[in-house]
Design an enzyme around this catalytic site. Structure first.
Site, mmCIF file in Angstrom:
data_model
loop_
_atom_site.group_PDB
_atom_site.id
_atom_site.type_symbol
_atom_site.label_atom_id
_atom_site.label_comp_id
_atom_site.label_asym_id
_atom_site.label_seq_id
_atom_site.Cartn_x
_atom_site.Cartn_y
_atom_site.Cartn_z
ATOM 1 N N CYS A 118 20.312 23.770 -17.114
ATOM 2 C CA CYS A 118 18.894 23.704 -16.757
ATOM 3 C C CYS A 118 18.231 22.407 -17.194
ATOM 4 O O CYS A 118 18.665 21.747 -18.129
ATOM 5 C CB CYS A 118 18.115 24.855 -17.406
ATOM 6 S SG CYS A 118 18.659 26.483 -16.898
ATOM 7 N N GLY A 142 20.979 20.185 -13.175
ATOM 8 C CA GLY A 142 21.088 21.404 -12.381
ATOM 9 C C GLY A 142 20.941 21.112 -10.913
ATOM 10 O O GLY A 142 19.973 20.472 -10.509
ATOM 11 N N ASN A 181 15.301 26.447 -20.522
ATOM 12 C CA ASN A 181 16.580 25.739 -20.654
ATOM 13 C C ASN A 181 17.260 26.267 -21.901
ATOM 14 O O ASN A 181 16.721 26.135 -23.003
ATOM 15 C CB ASN A 181 16.348 24.225 -20.777
ATOM 16 C CG ASN A 181 17.649 23.471 -21.010
ATOM 17 O OD1 ASN A 181 18.713 23.925 -20.638
ATOM 18 N ND2 ASN A 181 17.552 22.302 -21.623
ATOM 19 N N GLY A 182 18.430 26.869 -21.736
ATOM 20 C CA GLY A 182 19.153 27.413 -22.876
ATOM 21 C C GLY A 182 19.877 28.686 -22.510
ATOM 22 O O GLY A 182 20.114 28.983 -21.339
ATOM 23 N N TYR A 216 27.943 13.773 -22.739
ATOM 24 C CA TYR A 216 28.098 13.947 -21.294
ATOM 25 C C TYR A 216 26.821 14.277 -20.532
ATOM 26 O O TYR A 216 26.543 13.691 -19.509
ATOM 27 C CB TYR A 216 29.138 15.047 -21.031
ATOM 28 C CG TYR A 216 29.295 15.432 -19.583
ATOM 29 C CD1 TYR A 216 29.817 14.540 -18.650
ATOM 30 C CD2 TYR A 216 28.912 16.686 -19.131
ATOM 31 C CE1 TYR A 216 29.951 14.892 -17.312
ATOM 32 C CE2 TYR A 216 29.046 17.049 -17.795
ATOM 33 C CZ TYR A 216 29.568 16.149 -16.902
ATOM 34 O OH TYR A 216 29.702 16.492 -15.580
ATOM 35 N N CYS A 260 25.035 20.435 -33.439
ATOM 36 C CA CYS A 260 25.949 21.544 -33.172
ATOM 37 C C CYS A 260 27.242 20.982 -32.603
ATOM 38 O O CYS A 260 27.239 20.255 -31.612
ATOM 39 C CB CYS A 260 25.330 22.527 -32.185
ATOM 40 S SG CYS A 260 26.431 23.892 -31.735
ATOM 41 N N CYS A 302 31.716 23.648 -30.098
ATOM 42 C CA CYS A 302 32.773 23.547 -29.087
ATOM 43 C C CYS A 302 33.984 22.788 -29.617
ATOM 44 O O CYS A 302 35.084 22.896 -29.057
ATOM 45 C CB CYS A 302 32.237 22.881 -27.828
ATOM 46 S SG CYS A 302 31.441 21.287 -28.091
#
Length: 552
Positions: free
Chosen positions: A89, A115, A190-191, A335, A527, A530
């Site tokens: 988003c 998006g 967004n999230g 990215y 964060c 990943c």
């Protein structure tokens, strides 16, 4: 947004999850489909007779909403590139300019990379909120006539990627516009909410009826059923009930509300137009501010709630959310974000350049003849790698910008042609050369293997892959559409195994330690789940599924 897992089993599963509870029971959101009393949220269903599929879709009571366009086909299609994480988003909010909806559409153009499945705008003329939403690119959804139907000096907008199974559903396109007992309210998000399945199951158990499979709709139900006053208190109460990542813009007839989650997972910035209106603007990235001529002022802080009054454009800042350690998504710099944006206070292009330069020091390719990027996101990392290595930088792959939203049927024959449709090798640069190919990430490995083969077919003597991020070993639950962990190639194989699978001569990733060093003192504020599987907010969905299986 996350697709719904709502069933009776989910409701049963929720009761087993003592860690996810709503406040004390409140009146159900939809007591009846036939009669909807005033005190409840009103999302009326109307048959879209112009649609070839005659879909039912929600429109806000009292709003002059346009019917949702539908997908040209209900078949499942395969995107040309399915081997990248997808940011789901981008959001925009503007208040204080008579051309708010047009400015909003331009800002959404700048955020189109975030998006490409759907777009929408809700505008306010100080008395009524009106919505235009639809599937497709911003340019496909908003004609001049559609923008003319959105008068007013305030607007919020949204562009989205869909998760699997909801790409062709117009119901999930935001902003969502609803009427409830205190008027109209619109929201763009967004999230991703990690406790969405449990919240939805609880609400449905009390009688709520949902029109979409988007986690964002939970917010409208929580706000509508709240007994708190005023609206600001209801917004904060709803946000305290949700967990995960959320950058939110809300619009009423006279005010714009902005909320960012306490961890600050997803970006959200504030600026002001340079023109005489001095309108206040919010957007997911600063590139949107640049396009419409707004000056960047600052980030919306994690846990901050901002209220902008449409009468005098006064901005009230409140920190009503519990403070938690910031955990900004590092993939924005790897990215997602455009390189001309400033995200989390850092220039994106500079971050990517430094990632590539560090990769060159850590994993050199001294015998290489040329360094090429995988366009477009690998450009600055490749430039950093080349300059640090003193190896010539060239554009050995040319990306076609005219493929657009083309989709191909999921047969292996056409899948193999997918990369050739989007990337063309420059034989004069690659033939007979030892080539370093710099990309930002490897997810499943499917696209990387095709790129390696494409370069070999162009005559390259050697192909050395260099990835400017650590191996992705965990799924994201905070607003990024990543595959399940078992689909991530680096979760199943070591680096040598991945190298053999994609067929290159050598492969190296930027190490997590190097990434942390580059981030310096701010490293703990990002964060990296990943890469490390260290989740700041533990995902709940797998627990719900597990209990569902036990109850089956």
């Amino acid at each position: 947004m996350a697709a719904t897992t709502s069933t009776t089993a989910v409701a049963t599963a929720y009761r087993h999850l003592s860690s996810a509870h709503l406040p004390s029971p409140r009146p159900s959101l939809f007591p009846s489909l036939k009669t909807i009393p005033k005190p409840h949220l009103s999302l009326r269903l109307r048959l879209c007779s112009s649609s070839p599929h005659r879909l039912l879709f929600p429109i806000a009571a009292g709003a002059a909403a346009e019917p949702f366009p539908t997908s040209p086909d209900d078949e499942d299609y395969l995107p040309l590139f399915d081997d990248k994480p997808r940011e789901e988003c981008g959001v925009v909010g503007i208040i204080g300019d008579p051309e708010a909806s047009r400015l909003c559409s331009l800002a959404l153009h700048a955020l189109q990379h975030r998006g490409q499945e759907g777009a929408g705008i809700v505008a306010s003329d100080s008395t009524t909120l009106r919505a235009v939403t639809g599937l497709g690119l911003v340019s496909e959804v908003f004609s001049p006539a559609k923008l003319d139907s959105l008068p007013g000096s305030a607007a919020i907008g949204h562009v989205r990627y869909s998760t699997a199974g909801s790409a062709t559903s117009p119901l999930n396109v935001q902003p969502f516009l609803a009427g409830y007992r205190f008027g109209q309210l619109a929201v763009a998000h967004n999230g991703n909410l990690v406790n969405y399945p449990a919240l939805r199951a609880d609400l449905e158990a009390r009688g709520s009826i949902f029109n979409t499979s988007s986690d964002t709709e939970v917010l409208l139900h929580l706000i509508a059923t709240s007994t708190s006053r005023p609206l600001l208190s209801r917004l904060v109460e709803a946000c305290c009930a949700i967990e995960g990542a959320y950058s939110l813009v809300f619009l009423t007839a006279g005010k714009l509300f902005v909320v960012r989650d306490p961890h600050g997972f997803r970006p959200l910035v504030m600026g002001r137009l340079r023109g005489p209106s001095r309108a206040v603007v919010f957007a997911s990235e600063t590139c949107a501010l640049d396009l419409i001529g707004a000056d960047y002022e600052r980030e919306v802080q994690p846990g901050e709630v901002l209220v902008v009054d449409g009468k005098d454009l006064s901005v009230t800042s409140l920190c009503l959310m519990p403070q938690k350690p910031r955990k900004a998504c590092i993939f924005e710099h790897i990215y997602f974000a455009l390189p001309n944006s400033i995200v989390f206070g850092r220039p994106v292009h500079a971050s990517r350049y430094s990632f590539g330069a560090a990769l060159a020091e850590e994993s050199p390719a001294s015998s290489a003849d040329v360094v090429i990027p995988v366009p477009d996101s690998g450009f600055f990392a490749a430039l950093g790698f080349a300059e640090r290595s003193s190896i010539p930088f060239q554009q050995g792959l040319i990306r076609s910008h005219y493929v657009g939203r083309t989709f191909i049927q999921p047969t292996q024959e056409f899948r193999d042609l997918g990369v050739k449709l989007k990337l063309a090798p420059v034989r004069g640069i690659l033939e007979g050369k030892s080539v370093v190919v710099v990309d930002d990430s490897i997810v499943r490995g499917t696209t990387s293997s095709k790129i390696v083969q494409l370069i070999r077919d162009a005559g390259a003597r050697e192909v050395h892959m260099r990835i400017s991020s650590p191996p992705i070993v965990g799924s994201c639950y905070y607003g990024v559409d990543t595959p399940r962990a078992e689909e991530l190639i680096s979760n199943r194989m070591d680096v040598e195994g991945v190298r053999k699978k994609i067929g290159c001569d050598s492969l190296a990733f930027l190490s997590l330690d190097s990434l942390r060093k580059l981030l310096g003192d701010e490293a703990p504020t990002f964060c990296e789940a990943c890469f490390s599987r260290n989740y700041p907010v533990p995902p709940r969905e797998h627990k719900v599924v597990k209990v569902m299986e036990e109850c089956a």
